[in-house]
Design a protein around this motif. Structure first.
Motif, PDB file in Angstrom:
ATOM      1  N   GLY A 140       0.827  -1.192   0.000  1.00 44.93           N
ATOM      2  CA  GLY A 140       0.000   0.000   0.000  1.00 44.93           C
ATOM      3  C   GLY A 140       0.861   1.242   0.000  1.00 44.93           C
ATOM      4  O   GLY A 140       2.096   1.168  -0.036  1.00 44.93           O
ATOM      5  N   SER A 147      -4.120   3.417  -5.286  1.00 44.87           N
ATOM      6  CA  SER A 147      -4.984   2.487  -6.012  1.00 44.87           C
ATOM      7  C   SER A 147      -4.246   1.247  -6.486  1.00 44.87           C
ATOM      8  O   SER A 147      -4.877   0.227  -6.787  1.00 44.87           O
ATOM      9  CB  SER A 147      -5.618   3.196  -7.207  1.00 44.87           C
ATOM     10  OG  SER A 147      -4.616   3.695  -8.079  1.00 44.87           O
ATOM     11  N   THR A 165      -5.888  -0.751  -0.541  1.00 44.48           N
ATOM     12  CA  THR A 165      -6.073   0.524  -1.233  1.00 44.48           C
ATOM     13  C   THR A 165      -6.906   1.507  -0.414  1.00 44.48           C
ATOM     14  O   THR A 165      -7.179   2.616  -0.874  1.00 44.48           O
ATOM     15  CB  THR A 165      -6.770   0.300  -2.597  1.00 44.48           C
ATOM     16  OG1 THR A 165      -8.052  -0.303  -2.376  1.00 44.48           O
ATOM     17  CG2 THR A 165      -5.934  -0.599  -3.494  1.00 44.48           C
TER      18      THR A 165
END
Length: 325
Positions: A140, A147, A165
């Motif tokens: 992440g 995204s 995300t």
């Protein structure tokens, strides 16, 4: 004679500024040098291939050698090195006091193939008894949700990987949604009541590792687009010589007391102390002095299954003049 025009992208550091400011020259090259942050540089180069010569993530460079076109050629200059023992952050409630405690835990990562993570997985398995596949890896954004991957990644089947995300890794570490974080940048949630480092005093651990292995782990390598190198014999050696000269300029500036080149009040003493502990050649350039280290990072990448080829260190470079360095 007409100089070869090269667009060069490197991170902003004391080792690269002498090139940008003309204090170290690249023989036969008319260089357009841009300095920028590491992540922006890598994202730009890996997505757009903007620069003819670029500071390049080491593990990613090795992965490019398995592509049929082998688009880049390495030069044995390592602009960024770091002992990453100081870069493992933990949630204090997770009960993690040693690397082996990370087995079965959830570890955050921004980039799976970043050299920092490759070194951490390899070192912790080889020297600290943590199998690289034992944790669950969570990808992440460090400080904000993202995204997806900022540049292409490959996730070998042997690893358990989750992609988040919705939240940042820094926030998840603070709340305990992940137990630890491998990162090249400290999270904003450290230091705090909930987040600490696995090694709160990392220097003795890092010195012990160096004394046992002789390795100050490189994160980046210098790379040139292969067609340019092949069309211009001697350019790789010219780049090598210039970066060595720039490093020498950076070291010399540490002796300057009229106006300190860093914000360290005892910058010269810090340099002398580092050289007393690690030796004056603790940041070596050249092939011969890095050959053993390269064998290790190649092995770690093979054990990660990020590459499938048993490369020799010689395979990373080309030309007798470079291999003689």
């Amino acid at each position: 004679m007409t100089s070869l025009k090269l667009k060069i992208g490197v991170s902003d550091s004391d080792r690269t500024r002498p090139l940008a400011f003309g204090e170290a020259k690249i023989a036969g090259v008319d260089a357009d040098i841009e300095l920028m942050g590491v992540q922006a540089l890598f994202n730009k180069q890996l997505a757009e291939h903007t620069y003819d010569v670029c500071e390049f993530p080491l593990a990613t460079y090795l992965r490019t050698l398995e592509r049929p076109d082998r688009p880049y050629l390495g030069i044995p200059i390592f602009p960024s090195r770091h002992f990453r023992f100081s870069s493992v952050f933990v949630n204090k409630a997770a009960g993690i006091t040693k690397p082996a405690d990370l087995a079965g835990k959830r570890i955050g990562l921004m980039v799976f193939d970043m050299a920092a993570a490759v070194w951490q997985r390899g070192i912790f398995e080889e020297h600290y008894g943590l199998p690289r596949t034992a944790p669950i890896y969570v990808t992440g954004g460090l400080e904000a949700p993202r995204s997806g991957d900022e540049h292409p990644q490959y996730y070998p089947d042997q690893f358990t990987v989750e992609h988040r995300t919705d939240k940042s890794l820094a926030a998840m570490l603070s709340t305990g949604e992940i137990d630890a974080l491998y990162t090249a940048r400290a999270p904003s949630t450290w230091p705090s009541e909930t987040v600490g480092r696995l090694f709160e005093n990392p220097m003795p651990v890092e010195l012990d590792y160096y004394q046992r292995t002789g390795i100050y782990p490189p994160m980046h390598i210098l790379a040139i687009k292969r067609p340019i190198a092949e069309a211009n014999p001697g350019v790789t050696k010219a780049l090598y010589d210039a970066f060595v000269a720039a490093h020498a300029v950076a070291r010399a500036k540490m002796y300057e007391a009229a106006a300190l080149s860093t914000i360290l009040p005892w910058q010269l003493e810090a340099l002398l102390d580092a050289e007393a502990k690690l030796g004056k050649d603790y940041w070596p350039a050249g092939f011969a002095r890095n050959r053993a280290m390269l064998e290790v990072i190649i092995r770690y990448l093979r054990e990660d299954a990020l590459i499938t080829t048993d490369f020799r260190p010689e395979d990373l470079f080309d030309g007798a003049d470079i291999l003689a360095t």
